[in-house]
Design an enzyme around this catalytic site. Structure first.
Site, PDB file in Angstrom:
ATOM      1  N   GLY A   1       0.833  -1.201   0.000  1.00 15.04           N
ATOM      2  CA  GLY A   1       0.000   0.000   0.000  1.00 15.04           C
ATOM      3  C   GLY A   1       0.872   1.258   0.000  1.00 15.04           C
ATOM      4  O   GLY A   1       2.082   1.198  -0.299  1.00 15.04           O
ATOM      5  N   ALA A   2       0.252   2.374   0.363  1.00 14.31           N
ATOM      6  CA  ALA A   2       0.953   3.659   0.281  1.00 14.31           C
ATOM      7  C   ALA A   2       2.208   3.689   1.164  1.00 14.31           C
ATOM      8  O   ALA A   2       3.263   4.152   0.737  1.00 14.31           O
ATOM      9  CB  ALA A   2       0.012   4.786   0.697  1.00 14.31           C
TER      10      ALA A   2
ATOM     11  N   SER B   1      -5.330   1.708   1.125  1.00 12.98           N
ATOM     12  CA  SER B   1      -4.813   2.939   0.508  1.00 12.98           C
ATOM     13  C   SER B   1      -5.593   3.247  -0.759  1.00 12.98           C
ATOM     14  O   SER B   1      -5.973   4.385  -1.016  1.00 12.98           O
ATOM     15  CB  SER B   1      -3.340   2.790   0.144  1.00 12.98           C
ATOM     16  OG  SER B   1      -2.591   2.419   1.249  1.00 12.98           O
TER      17      SER B   1
ATOM     18  N   ALA C   1      -8.924   4.930  -0.201  1.00 12.03           N
ATOM     19  CA  ALA C   1      -9.028   6.193   0.549  1.00 12.03           C
ATOM     20  C   ALA C   1      -9.656   7.268  -0.323  1.00 12.03           C
ATOM     21  O   ALA C   1      -9.237   7.489  -1.453  1.00 12.03           O
ATOM     22  CB  ALA C   1      -7.643   6.631   1.024  1.00 12.03           C
TER      23      ALA C   1
ATOM     24  N   GLU D   1     -12.127  18.495   6.372  1.00 12.27           N
ATOM     25  CA  GLU D   1     -12.746  17.290   6.940  1.00 12.27           C
ATOM     26  C   GLU D   1     -12.908  17.470   8.448  1.00 12.27           C
ATOM     27  O   GLU D   1     -12.438  18.456   9.018  1.00 12.27           O
ATOM     28  CB  GLU D   1     -11.881  16.068   6.630  1.00 12.27           C
ATOM     29  CG  GLU D   1     -11.714  15.807   5.133  1.00 12.27           C
ATOM     30  CD  GLU D   1     -10.948  14.532   4.880  1.00 12.27           C
ATOM     31  OE1 GLU D   1     -11.555  13.456   4.963  1.00 12.27           O
ATOM     32  OE2 GLU D   1      -9.734  14.595   4.623  1.00 12.27           O
TER      33      GLU D   1
ATOM     34  N   ASP E   1      -2.894  -8.919   9.709  1.00 15.54           N
ATOM     35  CA  ASP E   1      -1.799  -9.864   9.422  1.00 15.54           C
ATOM     36  C   ASP E   1      -0.449  -9.427   9.995  1.00 15.54           C
ATOM     37  O   ASP E   1       0.250 -10.212  10.644  1.00 15.54           O
ATOM     38  CB  ASP E   1      -1.603 -10.038   7.907  1.00 15.54           C
ATOM     39  CG  ASP E   1      -2.856 -10.474   7.192  1.00 15.54           C
ATOM     40  OD1 ASP E   1      -3.911 -10.586   7.829  1.00 15.54           O
ATOM     41  OD2 ASP E   1      -2.762 -10.701   5.975  1.00 15.54           O
TER      42      ASP E   1
ATOM     43  N   HIS F   1     -15.924   5.111  11.055  1.00 18.91           N
ATOM     44  CA  HIS F   1     -16.308   6.257  10.223  1.00 18.91           C
ATOM     45  C   HIS F   1     -17.806   6.445  10.386  1.00 18.91           C
ATOM     46  O   HIS F   1     -18.562   5.484  10.311  1.00 18.91           O
ATOM     47  CB  HIS F   1     -15.944   6.003   8.757  1.00 18.91           C
ATOM     48  CG  HIS F   1     -15.932   7.259   7.941  1.00 18.91           C
ATOM     49  ND1 HIS F   1     -17.078   7.902   7.566  1.00 18.91           N
ATOM     50  CD2 HIS F   1     -14.902   8.003   7.477  1.00 18.91           C
ATOM     51  CE1 HIS F   1     -16.760   8.990   6.884  1.00 18.91           C
ATOM     52  NE2 HIS F   1     -15.441   9.073   6.806  1.00 18.91           N
TER      53      HIS F   1
ATOM     54  N   ARG G   1     -14.838  12.562  14.759  1.00 17.66           N
ATOM     55  CA  ARG G   1     -15.544  11.383  14.253  1.00 17.66           C
ATOM     56  C   ARG G   1     -16.210  10.532  15.311  1.00 17.66           C
ATOM     57  O   ARG G   1     -17.266   9.959  15.078  1.00 17.66           O
ATOM     58  CB  ARG G   1     -14.543  10.487  13.523  1.00 17.66           C
ATOM     59  CG  ARG G   1     -14.425  10.889  12.121  1.00 17.66           C
ATOM     60  CD  ARG G   1     -13.581   9.931  11.361  1.00 17.66           C
ATOM     61  NE  ARG G   1     -13.186  10.647  10.157  1.00 17.66           N
ATOM     62  CZ  ARG G   1     -12.243  10.275   9.346  1.00 17.66           C
ATOM     63  NH1 ARG G   1     -11.550   9.189   9.602  1.00 17.66           N
ATOM     64  NH2 ARG G   1     -11.972  10.970   8.281  1.00 17.66           N
TER      65      ARG G   1
ATOM     66  N   HIS H   1     -13.249   1.673  10.429  1.00 13.55           N
ATOM     67  CA  HIS H   1     -12.570   2.422   9.375  1.00 13.55           C
ATOM     68  C   HIS H   1     -11.061   2.409   9.524  1.00 13.55           C
ATOM     69  O   HIS H   1     -10.341   2.200   8.567  1.00 13.55           O
ATOM     70  CB  HIS H   1     -13.101   3.857   9.420  1.00 13.55           C
ATOM     71  CG  HIS H   1     -12.544   4.762   8.376  1.00 13.55           C
ATOM     72  ND1 HIS H   1     -12.713   4.518   7.032  1.00 13.55           N
ATOM     73  CD2 HIS H   1     -11.831   5.930   8.468  1.00 13.55           C
ATOM     74  CE1 HIS H   1     -12.128   5.486   6.339  1.00 13.55           C
ATOM     75  NE2 HIS H   1     -11.573   6.344   7.188  1.00 13.55           N
TER      76      HIS H   1
ATOM     77  N   ARG I   1      -8.118   9.584  15.654  1.00 17.58           N
ATOM     78  CA  ARG I   1      -7.303  10.126  14.555  1.00 17.58           C
ATOM     79  C   ARG I   1      -8.023  11.270  13.850  1.00 17.58           C
ATOM     80  O   ARG I   1      -9.203  11.173  13.524  1.00 17.58           O
ATOM     81  CB  ARG I   1      -6.994   9.019  13.537  1.00 17.58           C
ATOM     82  CG  ARG I   1      -6.232   9.496  12.333  1.00 17.58           C
ATOM     83  CD  ARG I   1      -5.966   8.372  11.370  1.00 17.58           C
ATOM     84  NE  ARG I   1      -7.174   7.836  10.798  1.00 17.58           N
ATOM     85  CZ  ARG I   1      -7.799   8.333   9.731  1.00 17.58           C
ATOM     86  NH1 ARG I   1      -7.337   9.423   9.140  1.00 17.58           N
ATOM     87  NH2 ARG I   1      -8.880   7.758   9.266  1.00 17.58           N
TER      88      ARG I   1
HETATM   89  C1  SIN Z   1     -12.971  10.181   4.485  1.00 20.77           C
HETATM   90  O1  SIN Z   1     -12.803  10.398   3.294  1.00 20.77           O
HETATM   91  O2  SIN Z   1     -13.955  10.568   5.095  1.00 20.77           O
HETATM   92  C2  SIN Z   1     -11.946   9.388   5.215  1.00 20.77           C
HETATM   93  C3  SIN Z   1     -10.685  10.129   5.288  1.00 20.77           C
HETATM   94  C4  SIN Z   1      -9.855   9.651   6.452  1.00 20.77           C
HETATM   95  O3  SIN Z   1     -10.178   8.632   7.056  1.00 20.77           O
HETATM   96  O4  SIN Z   1      -8.896  10.350   6.800  1.00 20.77           O
END
Ligand code: SIN
Length: 504
Positions: free
Chosen positions: A16-17, A45, A48, A116, A206, A227, A274, A328, A363
């Site tokens: 992934g990233a 990733s 996202a 966000e 894993d 989320h 969140r 999430h 987070r």
């Molecule tokens: C989202 O697009 O709402 C998720 C972005 C994140 O989890 O940072």
């Protein structure tokens, strides 16, 4: 079948990233072998949507990003890790843009930043609502000439004289022994343990369990972020994410009476942290209302959401979208220092499977992709600085039993248990009963079957999460106990570290 043997400078488990960004920062002359579980379209990733948080806007600063991250983290973040994350994120985003990621831009050419949840200003660099896919396209292209990809599952890490010296990878052609000077775990989170998740199914903890089996310490296991707005539609356990950026663009959350009830829970309403939004939405039937937003804006800026919703029979321009919280992001993980070092020398962990302390108990949006790059790059630099002689031989290969054939029923039972017990609301009694149940859960030996391996990892990860959630007798950030509904001063800043007790 004879076991294949390979030697490499760096073994990266996960494609992934975090893993690929790390690979790009290793010296060009290094042999880098990347283990990819390899199901098409897999890996968080890639999925996202929202963006990468970095203080790049004219009204933003690294200090403000630090303040937001600490505030959302509910008094639990490690300030040093937060400072590293926030101060290095801008450079990583600019570097990614230079490598070719087409982030959205304003008319004057500057990066367009979305706002966000929890962000006090617009801070997320994004590519419409397909940021992860755009980043992954760049990273895969750039990494392809630099790394050797091997498709399979790492089944065990090799530890010799207290140091990690590689691992064994199960491929379709059998077991491959990989000797490595440094090993990096970049395997993502644990969404696959839950009945409702925004993650791919293969996120089954894993890497966490590879590290645990090898004797590394893990921390903050009780903190799992849900989320708030996943589309409540479809069968199976994967839910379509309705990115928080939609709420940043003005979408409302309403109840059955059409009321915007989130302000009853937090003064920031739709853009509250969140955990607050997720618990409020879980408390009643809720919908996301995008109908008042400009249809062209929705189509141009949120194509992933629009197409996804349509595939479930909803048109966001005319329909209310039923929403539910979904697992999430895994905040806990393999405990590392600020350069990705685990408690086992030469074993590194980066991205979602790691735990640097940067996210505390909750987070901040956009900080996960930022973390993947910042700590991926730092681990690569630490590995480069820590050159060491090549590994001569590994210990005895793992015994792999014949496939047991884990069943859908077993998966369904584990996911139902995790959802019920380790979800948004927890309580001591249920956790204690579930912990006993999980201790008795038949954790099979390592076998030659991927689903068996994943079920084993998932069950061990669930045990560790339940154990930590039971120990933390308070509510903090995403960890909410109905029997201890408030934060407790004595727990502030206390990070629960679990060690397997095995000798590395
Ligand atoms: C989202 O697009 O709402 C998720 C972005 C994140 O989890 O940072």
């Amino acid at each position: 079948m004879e076991m294949q043997r390979r030697q490499t400078d760096v073994l990266i488990v996960g494609a992934g990233a975090a893993g690929l960004f790390a690979a790009l920062h290793l010296p060009a002359e290094d042999d880098v072998l990347v283990v990819d579980k390899g199901r098409q379209g897999e890996g968080s990733s890639l999925w996202a949507q929202g963006g990468v948080a970095a203080a790049l806007g004219p009204d933003d600063s690294v200090d403000l990003h630090i303040q937001d991250t600490l505030r959302v983290a509910a008094g639990h973040a490690d300030p040093a890790a937060v400072a590293v994350l926030c101060s290095e994120a801008p450079e990583c985003v600019l570097q990614l843009a230079e490598l070719g990621t087409r982030f959205d831009r304003n008319d004057n050419g500057t990066l367009h930043l979305a706002r966000e949840g929890g962000q006090s200003v617009s801070r997320s660099a994004h590519a419409a609502d397909g940021t992860g896919a755009a980043m992954m396209e760049t990273l895969r292209q750039r990494a392809a000439p630099r790394v050797t990809r091997i498709e399979g599952s790492c089944v065990k890490l090799a530890v010799s004289d207290g140091r990690c010296v590689g691992g064994w990878v199960l491929t379709k052609d059998g077991l491959v022994e990989v000797r490595a000077t440094a090993t990096v775990l970049a395997t993502g989170g644990v969404g696959g343990l839950f009945e409702s998740t925004t993650n791919p199914s293969g996120n089954t903890g894993d890497g966490l369990v590879l590290a645990w089996d090898a004797g590394a310490g893990v921390a903050d296991m009780e903190f799992i972020q849900f989320h708030p707005t996943a589309l409540n539609a479809g069968t199976g356990h994967q839910r379509l994410l309705l990115t928080e950026a939609l709420r940043g663009a003005g979408a409302h959350v309403v109840d059955a009476e059409g009321r915007r009830f989130l302000f009853e829970h937090h003064s920031d309403g739709e853009l509250a942290p969140r955990d607050v939004v997720a618990r409020a939405i879980a408390s009643r039937r809720s919908w996301l209302d995008c109908r008042h937003l400009d249809a062209d804006v929705l189509q141009n800026e949120f194509p992933t959401v629009m197409n996804g919703c349509r595939s479930f029979g909803f048109d966001p321009t005319t329909d209310l979208l039923p929403v539910t919280p979904a697992a999430h992001y895994f905040i806990g993980g393999i405990q590392t220092d600020l350069d990705g070092r685990t408690s086992i020398p030469r074993l590194y962990a980066i991205g979602e499977c790691s735990n640097t302390g940067a996210h505390g108990a909750n987070r901040l949006a956009g900080n996960s992709l930022a973390e993947a790059m910042v700590f991926g790059r730092r681990a690569a630099r630490a590995i480069s600085a820590q050159r060491a002689g090549r590994t001569k031989s590994l210990a005895r290969p793992p015994d792999l039993a014949p496939p047991r054939g884990s069943t859908e029923d077993e998966w369904a039972a584990l996911r139902a248990l995790c959802q019920r017990v380790l979800g948004l609301e927890r309580d001591g009694k249920t956790l204690a009963t579930a912990s006993d149940e999980l201790e008795r859960w038949a954790i099979s030996d390592l076998t030659t079957n991927r689903s068996d391996l994943e079920l084993r990892a998932a069950a061990i990860a669930a045990r560790l999460i339940a154990r930590a959630a039971l120990l933390r007798t308070e509510s903090r950030g995403v960890h909410h106990r109905s029997d201890f509904p408030e934060p407790v001063l004595g727990w502030a800043g206390v990070r629960l570290r679990l060690g397997s007790g095995r000798k590395a």
